[in-house]
Design a protein around this motif. Sequence first.
Motif, PDB file in Angstrom:
ATOM      1  N   LYS A 238       0.836  -1.205   0.000  1.00 15.55           N
ATOM      2  CA  LYS A 238       0.000   0.000   0.000  1.00 15.55           C
ATOM      3  C   LYS A 238       0.874   1.259   0.000  1.00 15.55           C
ATOM      4  N   TRP A 239       1.940   1.231   0.817  1.00 11.07           N
ATOM      5  CA  TRP A 239       2.840   2.397   0.872  1.00 11.07           C
ATOM      6  C   TRP A 239       3.462   2.636  -0.505  1.00 11.07           C
ATOM      7  N   GLU A 240       3.956   1.566  -1.127  1.00  8.50           N
ATOM      8  CA  GLU A 240       4.626   1.705  -2.422  1.00  8.50           C
ATOM      9  C   GLU A 240       3.659   2.165  -3.507  1.00  8.50           C
ATOM     10  N   SER A 241       2.367   1.869  -3.335  1.00  9.22           N
ATOM     11  CA  SER A 241       1.382   2.319  -4.334  1.00  9.22           C
ATOM     12  C   SER A 241       0.827   3.703  -3.994  1.00  9.22           C
ATOM     13  N   GLY A 242       1.289   4.272  -2.869  1.00  9.90           N
ATOM     14  CA  GLY A 242       0.895   5.642  -2.512  1.00  9.90           C
ATOM     15  C   GLY A 242      -0.425   5.754  -1.784  1.00  9.90           C
ATOM     16  N   ASP A 243      -0.870   4.677  -1.142  1.00  8.20           N
ATOM     17  CA  ASP A 243      -2.120   4.720  -0.382  1.00  8.20           C
ATOM     18  C   ASP A 243      -2.082   5.859   0.635  1.00  8.20           C
TER      19      ASP A 243
END
Length: 594
Positions: A238-243
């Motif tokens: 989620k962090w890497e996808s910018g959530d």
Amino acid sequence: MNLEDILSNYVKQAVKSSFNVELEAVEFQATRKEFPGDITVVIFPMLRFIKGNPVIVGETIGNYLVEKVTSVQAFNVVKGFLNIEISDSHYLDFFNKNKNNKTFGLNSPKDDEKAVMVEYSSPNTNKPLHLGHIRNNLLGYSVAEILKASGKKVYKTQIINDRGIHICKSMLAWKRYGNGETPNGTGLKGDKLVGNYYVKFDQEYKKEIQDLIAEGNAEEEAKKNAPILLEAQRMLQKWESGDEETVALWKMMNGWVYEGFNETYKNLGVDFDTLYYESDTYLLGKEFVSEGLKSGVFIKEEDGSVWCDLTEDGLDKKIVQRADGTAVYMTQDIGTAIQRIKDFPDVGGMVYTVGNEQDYHFQVLFLILKKLGFDWAKNLYHLSYGMVDLPSGKMKSREGTVVDADDLIADMASTAEEISNELGKLDGYSDGEKKELYKIIGLGALKYYILKVDPKKRILFDPKESIDFQGNTGPFIQYTYARIQAILRKTDLDAISSKIITEMSLHPKEKELIKQIQLFPDVVQNAAENHSPALIANYTYDLVKEFNSFYQNVSILGADNEEDKTLRVQLSNMVANTIKNSFSLLGINVPERM
């Protein structure tokens, strides 16, 4: 030109004149205490080029030096060693030129030289700094200061490891079990609060592993499939996808940690000129992977992963990009190094302060950068250091058994207080003065104990042993400095400092002390070349031992005549100044009273 350089030239002339041989180098060593002399020429290496008796060769060179060099007043030859006696006037001349130079031995940056970037600390944002980080910070900071003193422009930097699964573990544990607590609400430093949740994650993870094993799962499968670990992995995705929610939590908790780190750095007395964050740099190297593929430095495998084949260089194949196109640590480090040169074009080399478990990583990194064609890659250096152990054993972060840096700094001040009170050294001090002095002594003890050891060696750190007012310790050297200040306060130092003494016979203890001070500039240069604060630390201990021998053997303020008193006060002041300068390179303060 120092004495060795002058003598070297004349020794070469003597050998050319007398034996028709051109020497490339002359080997010197300190004269052994049982023989007259100040510096010794080692004759044995010359016998490869000069056929003859070493004593006759030594006498021939000695006679030439006495005739040609005004500062050489006598010599003696013992087997293959030419012991040279230097005149008192030579030492007095040096002393008069440098006695009031408060920056003696320390150089300003040279405009025509490339700068050096020194990286140290580089922590993870999932836990507070610990004893291992302390050695890293002290080494990196000290090497940066030594390089500056050697005449180089230096930038201090760190890369903060603020992303990855370890960060998500702390985040997830706080989200599950934190009940919204904050550093302000708990009174805990932010890095400690976050670190507690890293430990909490590990505790819950282990419970879940045991539950899965009890249900009949194999241990390895249980470790991979524990629900809390799978959730942490989803959080990283989620962090890497910018959530938005995940990134907001990450920013909040990292902000707590940075405030905690800054407090620790301030208490430890280290600083940085620039910061890099892994969250900004982890994709940096990917464009250079593409460049390396075009130039043939890298090769792409059938599954799409990219590798660098270093087998011809005696190493192995190293992955620089995964099959799914994501970066690995090596990719990031390639990109970060290149970015730093872009940000600071005057940098011509870098020093990486990282533990010796990463020796191979840096060997590979430096080689890849050379293969990519970067000329500055030949000036990269891994300041590799050994682990720090305690009498109680090895530290483990995830189990919460580390020695916290803040706690250690506070404990060192407490230990300094305890020992000082036992010795009764601080009678007449106010409570405020005592508190500040305990901090100076405690930090000085910690820093000196760690920095006096060669960086490559493992350390067993014993706080009590480090705070000893006798022996090779920081407090012993600080106490000697304070003793000198007590002497100087009883004199009119300004008036005495201006007096010049050109003709007098030196007491042997005065001469030995001047000789020791004379070594300081060369020790600084040697320490810079070897990236070794230990050379500065142990030089300072030798200087202090020499001063204490001088102090015990001659009267300073009660000297027989004004000329002797003047010289001895001036000499004491120069010793104090040299101690202060050398300790500044180690990041250690010296107290005026103690």
